[in-house]
Design a protein around this motif. Structure first.
Motif, PDB file in Angstrom:
ATOM      1  N   CYS A 390     -12.590  -9.494  39.669  1.00  0.00           N
ATOM      2  CA  CYS A 390     -13.058  -9.647  41.236  1.00  0.00           C
ATOM      3  C   CYS A 390     -14.068  -8.514  40.954  1.00  0.00           C
ATOM      4  N   SER A 394     -17.729  -1.709  44.481  1.00  0.00           N
ATOM      5  CA  SER A 394     -18.391  -1.198  45.753  1.00  0.00           C
ATOM      6  C   SER A 394     -19.104  -0.830  46.105  1.00  0.00           C
ATOM      7  N   GLU A 406     -11.193  -0.259  49.040  1.00  0.00           N
ATOM      8  CA  GLU A 406     -12.026  -1.373  48.773  1.00  0.00           C
ATOM      9  C   GLU A 406     -11.324  -1.779  47.335  1.00  0.00           C
ATOM     10  N   ARG A 410      -8.957  -5.569  46.298  1.00  0.00           N
ATOM     11  CA  ARG A 410      -9.722  -6.618  45.841  1.00  0.00           C
ATOM     12  C   ARG A 410      -8.469  -6.442  44.454  1.00  0.00           C
ATOM     13  N   ARG A 413      -5.101  -8.528  45.278  1.00  0.00           N
ATOM     14  CA  ARG A 413      -5.297  -9.720  45.848  1.00  0.00           C
ATOM     15  C   ARG A 413      -5.136 -10.413  45.010  1.00  0.00           C
ATOM     16  N   ARG A 414      -5.516  -9.730  43.283  1.00  0.00           N
ATOM     17  CA  ARG A 414      -4.888 -10.677  42.532  1.00  0.00           C
ATOM     18  C   ARG A 414      -3.573 -11.025  41.592  1.00  0.00           C
ATOM     19  N   TYR A 453     -13.206  -7.354  55.705  1.00  0.00           N
ATOM     20  CA  TYR A 453     -11.806  -7.423  56.197  1.00  0.00           C
ATOM     21  C   TYR A 453     -10.976  -7.963  57.256  1.00  0.00           C
TER      22      TYR A 453
END
Length: 526
Positions: A390, A394, A406, A410, A413-414, A453
């Motif tokens: 990912c 950031s 953040e 990410r 999401r995985r 997002y």
């Protein structure tokens, strides 16, 4: 009333299937509006056979109706039908496309009491833009689309070259929406799956599929080789606190090697901290990337070779068994990318324990709540999940504020984030904390997060939380007009969001420091 201006294509006389199949799904909210529209169309076209699977909505008076259908039967009717109409449920849309149809879709509207939120409106809008559905919002539009589909059926069929990709795209979007609107990874019930005709492997499995290698990973980590772990410690102008943090890392009850990389950010490095010998070496480097917390963390991540990387802020301290417990989870569950644990918040000599009882945290959970218990000083991450997955922390976030949150989004999401519901880190909150009083930076970063997002809009509670934080930051920065605008935005999303009222207090003259201190003494933040 719209008159039919095209003539329907002829239908074979020997077919027993309906001409038009309408599927409203099994949501407990009534969708009587669509039933009425279809009934009106059927009343004007008595020569057509119309079947409505109406779920918990009213039974049609003209068209044929059934509350529920076995999945195989509904799929068969869809394949043989000339036109398929659905509500905006992702699974129903996927099923219609798999049956070869470009479905006509009427999304449920929460303002009419047809659903809990507007996720169907957003989802269908995305699919319409991609050319994957034909959406409509009025009875006139529905009539026109049905007329067109009956007269030109090829314009409402899917093609082999776009079908698989479209279905996969819809599944990903649908799984996300299910995730963020149903709660903590809850999936449709077996009865729901059968009655709507959605194959279990196309919805339920997508939502709950464990990370690769997670299933069946049994065995005790004891007696195995404990892997080397690298700890990245960003620091700036806090030498005394930093040395305390390094001592706590060195004193971990962990059998393997722990290499600490101290990353000096906008500060003169202290080479005396470096240690080359033993099972607790320390390296000292400077931030070579974007100045700030994100760049400092990434400098450390890129400087290591170990698969397991931990974060620890320079004013926090690990409890002795923290790392051992987390690595044990990583060894037993090789599909997990991130393990966190609980914290004890220390502010002005007052301690507050913050732990989550749950052991798994999903993307949807994190949209709904920041879950501050998942503090960056508790992170133990598989390096490859960032480098080959990912991405690293950031560096685009203004001021690096909320960069840890953040990254959590990410990684979630995985796959689910693993949490140990026990305290493992003492987190120090104090006036020298990096973001203390930097209200404009906080506001800018949070607005960046909402833009990056858009899924937050699918979760009113989560959107209101972030909007309320922006309102409080704007008020604290003295920008009254912007604060009032964000207060209104917050209350429109969720009238019970307390941060809006705290922001209003600041607008009315209450010093923000009074409010933050009262919250910190309870182990909470804005």
């Amino acid at each position: 009333m719209t008159e039919q201006t095209t003539r329907p294509a002829p239908r074979p006389d020997d077919s027993d299937h309906p001409d038009i199949v309408v599927s409203i799904g099994t949501d407990h909210h009534a969708f009587d509006r669509l039933v009425r529209w279809v009934d009106d169309y059927a009343r004007l076209h008595r020569e057509l056979r119309v079947l409505v699977q109406h779920g918990h909505s009213s039974t049609p008076t003209v068209a044929s109706g059934t509350p529920f259908l076995p999945g195989e039967d509904l799929g068969g009717h869809m394949r043989a039908a000339r036109v398929v109409v659905t509500h905006g449920g992702p699974g129903t849309i996927v099923q219609a496309r798999q049956a070869g149809h470009l479905p006509i879709v009427v999304p449920r509207d929460p303002e009419l009491g047809e659903h809990v939120d507007d996720h169907q409106l957003l989802f269908v809008s995305r699919l319409e833009q991609a050319g994957r559905v034909r959406s409509c919002s009025t009875p006139q539009q529905l009539t026109a689309l049905l007329d067109k589909a009956l007269a030109s059926p090829e314009d409402f069929r899917t093609h082999p070259d776009d079908g698989d990709g479209a279905v996969r795209a819809a599944l990903r979007a649908g799984a996300l929406i299910d995730l963020v609107t149903r709660g903590s990874g809850t999936v449709p019930s077996e009865d729901d799956v059968r009655s709507t005709g959605i194959r279990q492997e196309t919805v339920a499995d997508v939502v709950t599929r464990p990370a690769e290698g997670a299933e069946g990973a049994e065995g005790d980590a004891e007696g195995t080789e404990w892997p080397e772990v690298t700890v990245v410690v960003p620091t700036r102008d806090r030498p005394e606190l930093l040395r305390r943090t390094l001592r706590a890392i060195a004193e971990q009850d962990y059998p393997g090697t722990i290499t600490t990389i101290v990353v000096f950010d906008n500060d003169q490095p202290d080479p005396s901290l470096a240690r080359a010998d033993g099972a607790r070496p320390v390296r000292v480097v400077t931030n070579t990337l974007t100045p700030g917390l994100a760049g400092a963390r990434n400098t450390g991540v890129l400087a290591t070779h170990t698969d397991l990387v931990a974060f620890c802020d320079d004013d926090d301290t690990w409890m002795p068994g923290k790392l051992r417990a987390q690595v044990r989870v990583m060894l037993e569950e090789p599909g997990i990318d991130l393990v966190c644990c609980g914290i004890t918040v220390v502010y002005d000599k007052v301690e507050a324990v913050r732990t989550l009882e749950r052991t798994s945290v999903t993307f949807g959970d994190l949209l709904g709540s920041r879950l501050t218990e998942l503090h960056p000083s508790t992170f133990l991450i598989r390096r490859r999940a960032m480098i080959d997955g990912c991405g690293t922390v950031s560096e685009e976030i203004p001021g690096s504020y909320a960069e840890d949150y953040e990254l959590l989004l990410r990684l979630a999401r995985r796959g689910p984030i693993r949490n140990i519901p026990e305290t493992g880190v003492r987190v120090l909150w104090h006036r020298r904390s990096h973001f203390s009083g930097r209200w404009r930076t906080i506001s800018t970063a949070l607005r960046w997060l909402l833009e990056r997002y858009p899924e937050f809009r699918l979760v009113p509670r989560g959107y209101a939380r972030v909007a309320g934080q922006i309102a409080f930051a704007e008020a604290s920065a003295g920008r009254r007009r912007d604060a009032l605008r964000w207060i209104r935005t917050t209350l429109r999303a969720r009238s019970a969001e307390g941060r809006a009222y705290l922001a209003l207090l600041v607008v009315l003259g209450v010093p923000p420091g009074w409010i933050t201190r009262a919250l910190h003494l309870r182990g909470k933040g804005v």
